[in-house]
Scaffold this motif. Structure first.
Motif, short mmCIF file in Angstrom:
data_model
loop_
_atom_site.label_atom_id
_atom_site.label_comp_id
_atom_site.label_asym_id
_atom_site.label_seq_id
_atom_site.Cartn_x
_atom_site.Cartn_y
_atom_site.Cartn_z
N ASN A 80 0.83 -1.21 0.00
CA ASN A 80 0.00 0.00 0.00
C ASN A 80 0.87 1.26 0.00
OD1 ASN A 80 -2.38 -1.45 -0.03
ND2 ASN A 80 -2.62 -1.42 2.18
N ASN A 83 2.32 1.70 -3.45
CA ASN A 83 1.26 2.08 -4.38
C ASN A 83 0.85 3.54 -4.24
OD1 ASN A 83 0.28 0.42 -6.33
ND2 ASN A 83 -1.39 -0.42 -5.11
N SER A 84 0.82 4.03 -3.01
CA SER A 84 0.28 5.36 -2.73
C SER A 84 1.31 6.47 -2.67
CB SER A 84 -0.45 5.33 -1.38
OG SER A 84 -1.47 4.37 -1.39
N ASN A 85 2.57 6.15 -2.42
CA ASN A 85 3.54 7.18 -2.11
C ASN A 85 4.73 7.29 -3.05
OD1 ASN A 85 2.56 8.17 0.65
ND2 ASN A 85 2.62 5.96 0.91
#
Length: 106
Positions: A80, A83-85
């Protein structure tokens, strides 16, 4: 916010020798924007980026994302985070055969 505190990364070499790639590195990255990592050959740029990206582990120190050390991340939490950062452009391209450059980047 991504913070690197006293980070150390070692690689095992042939004949039992060890290479100390990252030696007590300290960096605080901003919440937004683009960061460029520059330096001479052999200074540990790919090692640093691989550790920050969760692609490699580190032996000593801390990599803190928000207010949590990545040592506490589960595999799902690490996925996660990536994926997000993060966004990567790899030094060695791992392209998918049969796809255009655009599709590989997308």
């Amino acid at each position: 916010m991504i913070t690197v505190k006293n980070l150390h990364k070692f690689y095992k070499m042939k004949k039992g020798k060890t290479f100390h790639a990252l030696k007590g590195l300290n960096i605080k990255f901003p919440n937004r924007g683009v960061v460029f990592v520059a330096g001479k050959s052999g200074c540990g740029k790919p090692s640093l980026l691989n550790v920050i990206g969760g692609l490699e582990t580190y032996e000593k120190g801390s990599l803190i994302v928000g207010d949590m050390s990545t040592k506490q991340f589960t595999a799902e939490k690490m996925d996660n985070y990536r994926n997000s950062n993060l966004g990567f452009i790899f030094q060695v391209f791992h392209l998918i055969d049969g796809k255009t450059i655009y599709d590989n980047v997308a």
